[in-house]
Design a protein around this motif. Structure first.
Motif, PDB file in Angstrom:
ATOM      1  N   PRO A  92       0.893  -1.140   0.089  1.00 14.39           N
ATOM      2  CA  PRO A  92       0.062   0.021  -0.158  1.00 14.39           C
ATOM      3  C   PRO A  92       0.959   1.170   0.072  1.00 14.39           C
ATOM      4  CG  PRO A  92      -0.077  -0.987   2.193  1.00 14.39           C
ATOM      5  CD  PRO A  92       0.543  -2.108   1.381  1.00 14.39           C
ATOM      6  N   LEU A  93       2.108   1.052   0.292  1.00 15.11           N
ATOM      7  CA  LEU A  93       2.953   2.199   0.269  1.00 15.11           C
ATOM      8  C   LEU A  93       3.309   2.622  -1.251  1.00 15.11           C
ATOM      9  CD1 LEU A  93       5.738   1.459   3.035  1.00 15.11           C
ATOM     10  CD2 LEU A  93       3.640   3.102   3.202  1.00 15.11           C
ATOM     11  N   VAL A  94       3.159   1.815  -2.191  1.00 14.60           N
ATOM     12  CA  VAL A  94       3.395   2.223  -3.667  1.00 14.60           C
ATOM     13  C   VAL A  94       2.429   1.785  -4.530  1.00 14.60           C
ATOM     14  CG1 VAL A  94       6.028   1.994  -3.221  1.00 14.60           C
ATOM     15  CG2 VAL A  94       4.789   0.041  -4.255  1.00 14.60           C
ATOM     16  N   ALA A  95       1.519   0.956  -4.076  1.00 15.82           N
ATOM     17  CA  ALA A  95       0.536   0.712  -5.093  1.00 15.82           C
ATOM     18  C   ALA A  95      -0.953   1.557  -4.977  1.00 15.82           C
ATOM     19  CB  ALA A  95      -0.115  -0.857  -5.074  1.00 15.82           C
ATOM     20  N   ALA A  96      -1.132   2.171  -6.211  1.00 13.36           N
ATOM     21  CA  ALA A  96      -2.530   2.832  -6.052  1.00 13.36           C
ATOM     22  C   ALA A  96      -3.777   2.160  -5.643  1.00 13.36           C
ATOM     23  CB  ALA A  96      -2.583   3.528  -7.324  1.00 13.36           C
ATOM     24  N   ASN A  97      -4.420   2.586  -4.848  1.00 10.75           N
ATOM     25  CA  ASN A  97      -5.774   2.051  -4.582  1.00 10.75           C
ATOM     26  C   ASN A  97      -5.496   0.750  -3.715  1.00 10.75           C
ATOM     27  OD1 ASN A  97      -7.060   4.027  -5.687  1.00 10.75           O
ATOM     28  ND2 ASN A  97      -6.942   3.255  -7.459  1.00 10.75           N
ATOM     29  N   ALA A  98      -4.213   0.468  -3.133  1.00 15.52           N
ATOM     30  CA  ALA A  98      -4.218  -0.875  -2.547  1.00 15.52           C
ATOM     31  C   ALA A  98      -4.832  -0.633  -0.870  1.00 15.52           C
ATOM     32  CB  ALA A  98      -2.435  -1.136  -2.296  1.00 15.52           C
ATOM     33  N   PRO A  99      -5.115  -1.759  -0.556  1.00 17.78           N
ATOM     34  CA  PRO A  99      -5.821  -1.746   0.822  1.00 17.78           C
ATOM     35  C   PRO A  99      -4.635  -1.048   1.868  1.00 17.78           C
ATOM     36  CG  PRO A  99      -5.756  -3.921   0.175  1.00 17.78           C
ATOM     37  CD  PRO A  99      -5.298  -3.048  -1.147  1.00 17.78           C
ATOM     38  N   CYS A 100      -4.996  -0.428   2.871  1.00 20.93           N
ATOM     39  CA  CYS A 100      -3.983   0.129   3.765  1.00 20.93           C
ATOM     40  C   CYS A 100      -4.473  -0.261   5.224  1.00 20.93           C
ATOM     41  CB  CYS A 100      -3.998   1.509   3.676  1.00 20.93           C
ATOM     42  SG  CYS A 100      -2.167   2.042   4.262  1.00 20.93           S
ATOM     43  N   GLU A 101      -4.676  -1.761   5.498  1.00 25.23           N
ATOM     44  CA  GLU A 101      -4.772  -2.000   6.633  1.00 25.23           C
ATOM     45  C   GLU A 101      -3.538  -2.404   7.218  1.00 25.23           C
ATOM     46  OE1 GLU A 101      -7.661  -5.302   6.538  1.00 25.23           O
ATOM     47  OE2 GLU A 101      -9.106  -4.054   5.707  1.00 25.23           O
ATOM     48  N   LEU A 102      -3.425  -2.620   8.663  1.00 22.47           N
ATOM     49  CA  LEU A 102      -2.194  -2.767   9.340  1.00 22.47           C
ATOM     50  C   LEU A 102      -1.498  -3.941   8.763  1.00 22.47           C
ATOM     51  CD1 LEU A 102       0.124  -1.557  11.435  1.00 22.47           C
ATOM     52  CD2 LEU A 102      -1.222  -2.786  13.149  1.00 22.47           C
ATOM     53  N   LEU A 103      -2.193  -4.992   8.797  1.00 24.35           N
ATOM     54  CA  LEU A 103      -1.873  -6.332   8.318  1.00 24.35           C
ATOM     55  C   LEU A 103      -1.060  -6.194   6.760  1.00 24.35           C
ATOM     56  CD1 LEU A 103      -1.528  -9.234   9.115  1.00 24.35           C
ATOM     57  CD2 LEU A 103      -3.565  -9.656   8.385  1.00 24.35           C
ATOM     58  N   ASP A 104      -1.554  -5.230   6.230  1.00 23.84           N
ATOM     59  CA  ASP A 104      -1.355  -4.993   4.849  1.00 23.84           C
ATOM     60  C   ASP A 104       0.174  -4.132   4.729  1.00 23.84           C
ATOM     61  OD1 ASP A 104      -3.240  -6.340   3.390  1.00 23.84           O
ATOM     62  OD2 ASP A 104      -4.379  -4.595   3.670  1.00 23.84           O
ATOM     63  N   LEU A 105       0.059  -3.271   5.705  1.00 23.00           N
ATOM     64  CA  LEU A 105       1.240  -2.466   5.988  1.00 23.00           C
ATOM     65  C   LEU A 105       2.540  -2.968   6.408  1.00 23.00           C
ATOM     66  CD1 LEU A 105       2.241   0.423   5.350  1.00 23.00           C
ATOM     67  CD2 LEU A 105       1.255   1.134   7.641  1.00 23.00           C
ATOM     68  N   LEU A 106       2.451  -4.040   7.183  1.00 19.24           N
ATOM     69  CA  LEU A 106       3.557  -4.710   8.237  1.00 19.24           C
ATOM     70  C   LEU A 106       4.706  -5.295   7.398  1.00 19.24           C
ATOM     71  CD1 LEU A 106       1.871  -6.170  11.463  1.00 19.24           C
ATOM     72  CD2 LEU A 106       3.197  -4.177  11.192  1.00 19.24           C
ATOM     73  N   PRO A 107       4.204  -6.115   6.234  1.00 13.76           N
ATOM     74  CA  PRO A 107       5.223  -6.578   5.537  1.00 13.76           C
ATOM     75  C   PRO A 107       6.045  -5.646   4.749  1.00 13.76           C
ATOM     76  CG  PRO A 107       3.267  -7.930   5.074  1.00 13.76           C
ATOM     77  CD  PRO A 107       2.865  -6.661   6.103  1.00 13.76           C
ATOM     78  N   SER A 108       5.306  -4.291   4.430  1.00 11.83           N
ATOM     79  CA  SER A 108       6.368  -3.390   3.795  1.00 11.83           C
ATOM     80  C   SER A 108       7.020  -2.680   4.675  1.00 11.83           C
ATOM     81  CB  SER A 108       5.294  -2.202   3.474  1.00 11.83           C
ATOM     82  OG  SER A 108       4.114  -2.730   2.473  1.00 11.83           O
ATOM     83  N   LEU A 109       6.824  -2.464   5.868  1.00 12.04           N
ATOM     84  CA  LEU A 109       7.606  -1.863   7.001  1.00 12.04           C
ATOM     85  C   LEU A 109       8.815  -2.834   7.197  1.00 12.04           C
ATOM     86  CD1 LEU A 109       5.087  -0.330   9.193  1.00 12.04           C
ATOM     87  CD2 LEU A 109       6.526   0.915   7.569  1.00 12.04           C
ATOM     88  N   TYR A 110       8.659  -4.011   7.300  1.00 14.20           N
ATOM     89  CA  TYR A 110       9.570  -5.024   7.515  1.00 14.20           C
ATOM     90  C   TYR A 110      10.566  -5.018   6.276  1.00 14.20           C
ATOM     91  CZ  TYR A 110      11.428  -9.682   8.481  1.00 14.20           C
ATOM     92  OH  TYR A 110      12.318 -10.904   8.854  1.00 14.20           O
TER      93      TYR A 110
END
Length: 123
Positions: A40-58
């Protein structure tokens, strides 16, 4: 889920936490991995729930080469890693990742009107 990753969460080395306070520039390899996982940090209209964001931050907490090795177990590894972060560290990680991504994309060359006017016409 990877039970081994959950029972042995990766440590948060001080340099990772420090990296969230003063992030190093995002690399092209890290951007490629974020695109691959449809972050969700780079994809347009990607869901941005915490569970979706954690892999990116990791993934942003390591080099792209190391991140590539984590892709098969990314969700479990990211959750195990997240269990070692405080609420404040998670907020700072998100803010710093967004700032580093904005700096990355702002530095990319942009096509100007002059470039468009002088570019050869496509057939």
């Amino acid at each position: 889920m990877n039970p081994e990753a959950l029972s042995n969460p990766p440590a948060n080395p001080p340099q990772v936490i420090d990296g969230f306070t003063t992030p190093s520039p995002i690399t092209l390899g890290q951007i490629a991995l974020l695109e691959k996982i449809k972050s969700p940090l780079v994809a347009a209209n990607a869901p941005c729930e915490l569970l979706d964001l954690l892999p990116s931050l990791y993934l942003l907490s390591m080099s792209a080469r190391e991140g590539l090795e984590h892709l098969p177990t990314l969700q479990a590894d990211a959750l195990a890693w997240a269990d070692t972060l405080s609420h404040q560290q998670a907020i700072e990680a998100t803010q710093k990742a967004q700032a580093a991504l904005q700096a990355f994309f702002a530095a990319l060359p942009r096509e100007t009107e002059e470039d468009k006017a002088t570019a050869p016409k496509k057939a």
